[in-house]
Design a protein around this motif. Sequence first.
Motif, PDB file in Angstrom:
ATOM      1  N   ASP A   9      11.951   1.077  -1.338  1.00 61.20           N
ATOM      2  CA  ASP A   9      10.558   0.786  -1.672  1.00 61.20           C
ATOM      3  C   ASP A   9      10.250  -0.712  -1.611  1.00 61.20           C
ATOM      4  O   ASP A   9       9.810  -1.311  -2.596  1.00 61.20           O
ATOM      5  CB  ASP A   9      10.226   1.378  -3.043  1.00 61.20           C
ATOM      6  CG  ASP A   9      10.364   2.899  -3.056  1.00 61.20           C
ATOM      7  OD1 ASP A   9      11.506   3.403  -3.088  1.00 61.20           O
ATOM      8  OD2 ASP A   9       9.334   3.592  -2.979  1.00 61.20           O
ATOM      9  N   HIS A  11       8.024  -2.053   0.367  1.00 57.21           N
ATOM     10  CA  HIS A  11       6.558  -2.158   0.439  1.00 57.21           C
ATOM     11  C   HIS A  11       6.087  -3.493   0.986  1.00 57.21           C
ATOM     12  O   HIS A  11       5.267  -4.190   0.354  1.00 57.21           O
ATOM     13  CB  HIS A  11       5.932  -1.886  -0.938  1.00 57.21           C
ATOM     14  CG  HIS A  11       6.044  -0.456  -1.360  1.00 57.21           C
ATOM     15  ND1 HIS A  11       5.358   0.550  -0.744  1.00 57.21           N
ATOM     16  CD2 HIS A  11       6.778   0.134  -2.327  1.00 57.21           C
ATOM     17  CE1 HIS A  11       5.661   1.712  -1.315  1.00 57.21           C
ATOM     18  NE2 HIS A  11       6.533   1.499  -2.272  1.00 57.21           N
ATOM     19  N   ASP A  41       9.851   3.719   2.305  1.00 52.11           N
ATOM     20  CA  ASP A  41       8.736   2.888   1.860  1.00 52.11           C
ATOM     21  C   ASP A  41       8.985   1.416   2.202  1.00 52.11           C
ATOM     22  O   ASP A  41       8.992   0.542   1.336  1.00 52.11           O
ATOM     23  CB  ASP A  41       8.433   3.086   0.366  1.00 52.11           C
ATOM     24  CG  ASP A  41       7.531   4.313   0.121  1.00 52.11           C
ATOM     25  OD1 ASP A  41       7.220   5.027   1.095  1.00 52.11           O
ATOM     26  OD2 ASP A  41       7.146   4.532  -1.044  1.00 52.11           O
ATOM     27  N   HIS A  74       4.943   6.177   2.232  1.00 50.29           N
ATOM     28  CA  HIS A  74       4.037   5.079   2.600  1.00 50.29           C
ATOM     29  C   HIS A  74       4.159   4.692   4.070  1.00 50.29           C
ATOM     30  O   HIS A  74       3.298   3.989   4.589  1.00 50.29           O
ATOM     31  CB  HIS A  74       4.285   3.848   1.717  1.00 50.29           C
ATOM     32  CG  HIS A  74       3.613   3.920   0.387  1.00 50.29           C
ATOM     33  ND1 HIS A  74       2.460   3.231   0.090  1.00 50.29           N
ATOM     34  CD2 HIS A  74       3.916   4.637  -0.709  1.00 50.29           C
ATOM     35  CE1 HIS A  74       2.090   3.498  -1.150  1.00 50.29           C
ATOM     36  NE2 HIS A  74       2.963   4.358  -1.653  1.00 50.29           N
ATOM     37  N   HIS A 167      14.139   9.648   0.994  1.00 52.04           N
ATOM     38  CA  HIS A 167      13.230   8.835   0.191  1.00 52.04           C
ATOM     39  C   HIS A 167      12.983   9.408  -1.219  1.00 52.04           C
ATOM     40  O   HIS A 167      13.091   8.705  -2.222  1.00 52.04           O
ATOM     41  CB  HIS A 167      11.886   8.664   0.912  1.00 52.04           C
ATOM     42  CG  HIS A 167      10.904   7.860   0.118  1.00 52.04           C
ATOM     43  ND1 HIS A 167      11.145   6.535  -0.200  1.00 52.04           N
ATOM     44  CD2 HIS A 167       9.717   8.177  -0.460  1.00 52.04           C
ATOM     45  CE1 HIS A 167      10.129   6.070  -0.922  1.00 52.04           C
ATOM     46  NE2 HIS A 167       9.263   7.044  -1.099  1.00 52.04           N
ATOM     47  N   HIS A 205      10.278   4.316  -8.224  1.00 51.24           N
ATOM     48  CA  HIS A 205      10.032   2.938  -8.670  1.00 51.24           C
ATOM     49  C   HIS A 205      10.638   2.663 -10.040  1.00 51.24           C
ATOM     50  O   HIS A 205      10.202   1.765 -10.740  1.00 51.24           O
ATOM     51  CB  HIS A 205       8.532   2.588  -8.641  1.00 51.24           C
ATOM     52  CG  HIS A 205       7.980   2.449  -7.257  1.00 51.24           C
ATOM     53  ND1 HIS A 205       6.876   1.688  -6.951  1.00 51.24           N
ATOM     54  CD2 HIS A 205       8.397   2.962  -6.077  1.00 51.24           C
ATOM     55  CE1 HIS A 205       6.639   1.750  -5.645  1.00 51.24           C
ATOM     56  NE2 HIS A 205       7.535   2.536  -5.102  1.00 51.24           N
TER      57      HIS A 205
HETATM   58 FE   FE2 Z   1       7.328   3.487  -3.008  1.00 52.14          FE
END
Ligand code: FE2
Length: 273
Positions: A9, A11, A41, A74, A167, A205
Motif C-alpha cells: 500500500d 499509494h 496498491d 487502487h 493484496h 492499512h
Molecule cells: Fe491500500
Amino acid sequence: MITVLHVSDLHFGNPAVPELIEAIEELIQTRKFDVVAISGDLSQRARAGEFLRARAFIRDAQRVSRTIVIPGNHDVKWWRAPLGLGDRSALYANYRKYISPDLEPVLRVPGATFVGLNTAHGVMTHTLTWNVRDIGVVGDLRRSQIEEAKEDFAQSPPDDLRVIIMHHNPMRGELSQRHGLVHTKRVLGAFADLGVDLVLCGHDHQEAIHYVEHTKRGTVISTAGTVSNRSRGGRPSSVNLITVSSARIEVHTLIWAGHENTFIDGPTRSFTR
Ligand SMILES: [Fe+2]
C-alpha cells in the motif's frame, strides 16, 4: 537463510510520504534483501504518473534484490468495466504498461517459491456490497486461480518455502474489523491444502502477524501496514521484515519513527516451520 522485505500500500500519488519512501529505498539498498515483495496498491488512482514513480521504486530495488509485485484494488480502474460490462482489459491497462504485463507472477529463489495472486477484480456481482464506500474495494480469489497456484507449487522442490502474495487481507483487521477478502474460510482452507507456509498481504492499512494452524503445517500471515499517510487510526507506517531458515519463519515489524526519520524495531514473532 532467506530475507524478505514485505511492503504494501505505497499509494504513490497524494498519500505518499517522500521521507518514508526514501528511507525504504535506502533500507533496500543497504540491507540487500533476497526478495522485496510489494503486495499491491502501488498507486492511489491507477494513474500513469503514480505508476511511473512506483516503477522507479521497483527498478531501484531490482538492482540489489529479486522483486515480486501484484496489483491492489487502487491499481484497477474498476469504473472502466463495472460488473464485467465493458472492456475488462482497460481495468489493468496502466498497471500492465508501467508495472508488469503479468498480474500473477511466480518468483523462484533458492529455497522458496513465491506465487502472486490477483485478488483485485474490479466491481463484480459476487463482491458487490451495499456500502457505497466499499465499491471496488473487496477482494476475491477464484477456484481457477487456486488451481494455477497448485500447479506452480507442484513444480517446486518439496521442501521449498511456499509463499502466496496477494493484496487483500484474509484475517480480520483489528481496527477495521473487516476481512479484505471474501470467502476467507474457503481460501485459507485451500492454502492449507496447498501447504502454503507464508501469506504476504496488505490492504487493511494496519500491520498484523497471524498464524493459522492446520493438520499438515501452519500458515504464517504477514499483513503489512501502509507506506503512506493513510495508516489506520493515525498509527505510524510500517514494513515487515521476514527471515526464513530451515527451522523457523520470523516476522519483524519495523515501525516508522517520523520525528527521527528512521525505522525502529516493533514486534517480532517467530514460528517453527
Ligand atoms: Fe491500500
